[in-house]
Design a protein around this motif. Structure first.
Motif, PDB file in Angstrom:
ATOM      1  N   MET A   1      -8.134 -43.121 -14.750  1.00  0.00           N
ATOM      2  CA  MET A   1      -9.115 -42.901 -15.807  1.00  0.00           C
ATOM      3  C   MET A   1      -8.814 -43.752 -17.036  1.00  0.00           C
ATOM      4  N   LYS A   2      -7.526 -44.032 -17.297  1.00  0.00           N
ATOM      5  CA  LYS A   2      -7.171 -44.750 -18.511  1.00  0.00           C
ATOM      6  C   LYS A   2      -7.787 -46.138 -18.560  1.00  0.00           C
ATOM      7  N   LYS A   3      -8.014 -46.721 -17.387  1.00  0.00           N
ATOM      8  CA  LYS A   3      -8.625 -48.054 -17.338  1.00  0.00           C
ATOM      9  C   LYS A   3     -10.069 -48.016 -17.829  1.00  0.00           C
ATOM     10  N   ASP A   4     -10.688 -46.842 -17.848  1.00  0.00           N
ATOM     11  CA  ASP A   4     -12.076 -46.715 -18.294  1.00  0.00           C
ATOM     12  C   ASP A   4     -12.200 -46.546 -19.806  1.00  0.00           C
ATOM     13  N   ILE A   5     -11.058 -46.403 -20.504  1.00  0.00           N
ATOM     14  CA  ILE A   5     -11.089 -46.284 -21.966  1.00  0.00           C
ATOM     15  C   ILE A   5     -11.457 -47.648 -22.553  1.00  0.00           C
ATOM     16  N   PRO A   6     -12.396 -47.689 -23.490  1.00  0.00           N
ATOM     17  CA  PRO A   6     -12.816 -48.977 -24.073  1.00  0.00           C
ATOM     18  C   PRO A   6     -11.647 -49.754 -24.674  1.00  0.00           C
ATOM     19  N   SER A   7     -11.742 -51.063 -24.633  1.00  0.00           N
ATOM     20  CA  SER A   7     -10.701 -51.930 -25.186  1.00  0.00           C
ATOM     21  C   SER A   7     -10.677 -51.818 -26.703  1.00  0.00           C
ATOM     22  N   TYR A   8      -9.586 -52.274 -27.302  1.00  0.00           N
ATOM     23  CA  TYR A   8      -9.471 -52.266 -28.759  1.00  0.00           C
ATOM     24  C   TYR A   8     -10.596 -53.072 -29.425  1.00  0.00           C
ATOM     25  N   PRO A   9     -10.890 -54.308 -28.972  1.00  0.00           N
ATOM     26  CA  PRO A   9     -11.983 -55.059 -29.608  1.00  0.00           C
ATOM     27  C   PRO A   9     -13.323 -54.319 -29.556  1.00  0.00           C
ATOM     28  N   LEU A  10     -13.615 -53.652 -28.433  1.00  0.00           N
ATOM     29  CA  LEU A  10     -14.871 -52.921 -28.312  1.00  0.00           C
ATOM     30  C   LEU A  10     -14.901 -51.724 -29.260  1.00  0.00           C
ATOM     31  N   LEU A  11     -13.763 -51.036 -29.403  1.00  0.00           N
ATOM     32  CA  LEU A  11     -13.690 -49.898 -30.312  1.00  0.00           C
ATOM     33  C   LEU A  11     -13.770 -50.339 -31.775  1.00  0.00           C
ATOM     34  N   ILE A  12     -13.242 -51.508 -32.067  1.00  0.00           N
ATOM     35  CA  ILE A  12     -13.342 -52.072 -33.423  1.00  0.00           C
ATOM     36  C   ILE A  12     -14.811 -52.314 -33.768  1.00  0.00           C
ATOM     37  N   GLU A  13     -15.537 -52.909 -32.837  1.00  0.00           N
ATOM     38  CA  GLU A  13     -16.962 -53.175 -33.065  1.00  0.00           C
ATOM     39  C   GLU A  13     -17.750 -51.875 -33.201  1.00  0.00           C
ATOM     40  N   ALA A  14     -17.413 -50.874 -32.365  1.00  0.00           N
ATOM     41  CA  ALA A  14     -18.111 -49.580 -32.418  1.00  0.00           C
ATOM     42  C   ALA A  14     -17.819 -48.855 -33.727  1.00  0.00           C
ATOM     43  N   THR A  15     -16.582 -48.974 -34.213  1.00  0.00           N
ATOM     44  CA  THR A  15     -16.200 -48.338 -35.478  1.00  0.00           C
ATOM     45  C   THR A  15     -16.985 -48.925 -36.642  1.00  0.00           C
ATOM     46  N   TYR A  16     -17.086 -50.244 -36.670  1.00  0.00           N
ATOM     47  CA  TYR A  16     -17.845 -50.904 -37.742  1.00  0.00           C
ATOM     48  C   TYR A  16     -19.324 -50.534 -37.653  1.00  0.00           C
ATOM     49  N   ASP A  17     -19.850 -50.544 -36.432  1.00  0.00           N
ATOM     50  CA  ASP A  17     -21.254 -50.178 -36.200  1.00  0.00           C
ATOM     51  C   ASP A  17     -21.499 -48.727 -36.629  1.00  0.00           C
ATOM     52  N   ALA A  18     -20.529 -47.847 -36.343  1.00  0.00           N
ATOM     53  CA  ALA A  18     -20.653 -46.432 -36.722  1.00  0.00           C
ATOM     54  C   ALA A  18     -20.757 -46.284 -38.235  1.00  0.00           C
ATOM     55  N   LEU A  19     -19.918 -47.003 -38.965  1.00  0.00           N
ATOM     56  CA  LEU A  19     -19.961 -46.943 -40.428  1.00  0.00           C
ATOM     57  C   LEU A  19     -21.289 -47.455 -40.960  1.00  0.00           C
ATOM     58  N   LYS A  20     -21.818 -48.496 -40.331  1.00  0.00           N
ATOM     59  CA  LYS A  20     -23.126 -49.017 -40.737  1.00  0.00           C
ATOM     60  C   LYS A  20     -24.199 -47.942 -40.549  1.00  0.00           C
ATOM     61  N   GLN A  21     -24.176 -47.283 -39.392  1.00  0.00           N
ATOM     62  CA  GLN A  21     -25.182 -46.269 -39.096  1.00  0.00           C
ATOM     63  C   GLN A  21     -25.030 -45.026 -39.974  1.00  0.00           C
ATOM     64  N   LEU A  22     -23.811 -44.794 -40.488  1.00  0.00           N
ATOM     65  CA  LEU A  22     -23.560 -43.652 -41.354  1.00  0.00           C
ATOM     66  C   LEU A  22     -23.888 -43.957 -42.816  1.00  0.00           C
ATOM     67  N   GLY A  23     -24.416 -45.140 -43.064  1.00  0.00           N
ATOM     68  CA  GLY A  23     -24.798 -45.508 -44.426  1.00  0.00           C
ATOM     69  C   GLY A  23     -23.730 -46.248 -45.192  1.00  0.00           C
ATOM     70  N   GLY A  24     -22.708 -46.732 -44.474  1.00  0.00           N
ATOM     71  CA  GLY A  24     -21.674 -47.541 -45.122  1.00  0.00           C
ATOM     72  C   GLY A  24     -20.391 -46.809 -45.428  1.00  0.00           C
ATOM     73  N   SER A  25     -20.370 -45.488 -45.194  1.00  0.00           N
ATOM     74  CA  SER A  25     -19.141 -44.734 -45.445  1.00  0.00           C
ATOM     75  C   SER A  25     -19.098 -43.500 -44.552  1.00  0.00           C
ATOM     76  N   GLY A  26     -17.900 -42.959 -44.359  1.00  0.00           N
ATOM     77  CA  GLY A  26     -17.769 -41.759 -43.541  1.00  0.00           C
ATOM     78  C   GLY A  26     -16.332 -41.321 -43.409  1.00  0.00           C
ATOM     79  N   LYS A  27     -16.130 -40.055 -43.039  1.00  0.00           N
ATOM     80  CA  LYS A  27     -14.790 -39.533 -42.783  1.00  0.00           C
ATOM     81  C   LYS A  27     -14.438 -39.756 -41.316  1.00  0.00           C
ATOM     82  N   ASN A  28     -13.154 -39.557 -41.002  1.00  0.00           N
ATOM     83  CA  ASN A  28     -12.667 -39.839 -39.650  1.00  0.00           C
ATOM     84  C   ASN A  28     -13.498 -39.190 -38.555  1.00  0.00           C
ATOM     85  N   ASP A  29     -13.759 -37.870 -38.699  1.00  0.00           N
ATOM     86  CA  ASP A  29     -14.471 -37.183 -37.624  1.00  0.00           C
ATOM     87  C   ASP A  29     -15.906 -37.689 -37.477  1.00  0.00           C
TER      88      ASP A  29
END
Length: 291
Positions: A1-29
Motif C-alpha cells: 500500500m505504501k507505494k500508492d502514497i503520493p510522491s513528495y512533489p505531488l503532495l507539494i503541488e496539492a498543498t499549494y493548490d489547497a491553500l489557493k482554494q482555501l483563499g490563500g491561508s489555512g490551518k494544518n487540518d
C-alpha cells in the motif's frame, strides 16, 4: 500500500493548490483535508501510519510538503499556526513540485555538510540517513518527538492528571476523572463556559495510542454519552482514521470533537505546560559577506 502514497512533489503541488482554494491561508487540518480531497485519496491510504511519528504517512508527508514550500519562500506560517501564501506568489496559480523538491534537497545537502563535513554529490539521496533530523518536517522535529515519547511512557494516571490540567488551562471547570484508564466509554466530565454566559456539560475520553483511533471507538464513546452531556471530546496521543474523523462530525448524530497527538502537543506548548520556549538567532552569513 505504501507505494500508492503520493510522491513528495505531488503532495507539494496539492498543498499549494489547497491553500489557493482555501483563499490563500489555512490551518494544518484545513490544508490536509483539502489536499486529500484534491488527490482523491482513499481511507486505506490515509490510515497507513508513519513508522517513527504519531502521524499517518500522508499527514507526515503533507507536513514535509509545507516545510518544503516554506523553504522555497512560497508560503509562510504565523505564530498561530496559520499558513499563508507569500506576497510574491499571490498571482501564481501553480508551483512545480519537482522544482520545490529539488531546491529543498539541495538545502538538506548544505545542512548535512555543516553537520558532518564533506559530502559527495552521490550522497544527495542519502542525506536523511546520514543526518536523520535534517529530513524531518519543521512541524515534527526534535522536541515534539521527544515529548511524544514521554507522553507514551507516562504512568496512565499521570497522563489523566495532565489531561485534566490541560482542560482546566483551556477554560474547563469542575473537571473530574470518572473511572480508570483503558475501560472504554467516558473517562471524565467537566463544564465549559463560553464568553462568560453559556455553560456546557462536557464528557471526554483520552487514549494514549501510538497508532490510529478507529471508527468503532468513536461510536462506542458516543454510545456511552448520557442525555445531560452537551459536548464530547476525544483526545489521543495518536491519530484518527479518516472514517473516525468523518463519523465524529456526521450529521444527525451527536458531534464529537477530536484532539489528536499533534494538537495535544501543540496545546501543551501554547499553554507552556512542561514545555518552555527557547529563543535563538539564525545568522545570515550572506548578509555580512555582501554588505
Amino acid at each position: 500500500m505504501k507505494k500508492d502514497i503520493p510522491s513528495y512533489p505531488l503532495l507539494i503541488e496539492a498543498t499549494y493548490d489547497a491553500l489557493k482554494q482555501l483563499g490563500g491561508s489555512g490551518k494544518n487540518d484545513e490544508i490536509n483535508q483539502k489536499a486529500i480531497e484534491i488527490l482523491k485519496l482513499t481511507n486505506n491510504i490515509l490510515d497507513i501510519m508513519h513508522i517513527d511519528t504519531n502521524l499517518s504517512e500522508v499527514y507526515y508527508r503533507l507536513a514535509w510538503a509545507r516545510t518544503c514550500l516554506k523553504n522555497y519562500s512560497a508560503i509562510a506560517n504565523s505564530a498561530r499556526s496559520v499558513w499563508s501564501i507569500c506576497p510574491d506568489y499571490t498571482t501564481i496559480d501553480k508551483v512545480n513540485g519537482e522544482d520545490v523538491y529539488s531546491y529543498h534537497r539541495k538545502k538538506e545537502m548544505i545542512s548535512a555538510k555543516e553537520e558532518i563535513g564533506g559530502l559527495s554529490e552521490s550522497d544527495i539521496n542519502n542525506v536523511d540517513t546520514l543526518v536523520p533530523d535534517v529530513n524531518l518536517p519543521e512541524e515534527v522535529k526534535g522536541w515534539k518527538q521527544h515529548l511524544y515519547k514521554i507522553l507514551l511512557e507516562m504512568n496512565p494516571y499521570a497522563f489523566e492528571r495532565l489531561t485534566q490540567r490541560l482542560l482546566r488551562e483551556c477554560g474547563f471547570s469542575e473537571v473530574k476523572v470518572t473511572k480508570k484508564s483503558g475501560d472504554g466509554g467516558i473517562d471524565g466530565i467537566g463544564k465549559l463556559k463560553i464568553n462568560g454566559i453559556f455553560t456546557f456539560n462536557i464528557a471526554f475520553q483520552c487514549k494514549r495510542y501510538r497508532g490510529n483511533v478507529n471508527v468503532s471507538e468513536i461510536r462506542d464513546f458516543r454510545g456511552s454519552l448520557t442525555t445531560d452531556i452537551e459536548k464530547a471530546l476525544f483526545i489521543t496521543t495518536g491519530t484518527f482514521t479518516q472514517q473516525a474523523i468523518e463519523d465524529a462530525c456526521k450529521s444527525g448524530k451527536q458531534q464529537i470533537d477530536l484532539m489528536d497527538g499533534e494538537e495535544f502537543i501543540n496545546k501543551l506548548a501554547e499553554l507552556q505546560l512542561g514545555v518552555t520556549e527557547i529563543k535563538d538567532y539564525q545568522i545570515n552569513e550572506e548578509f555580512f559577506s555582501k554588505i
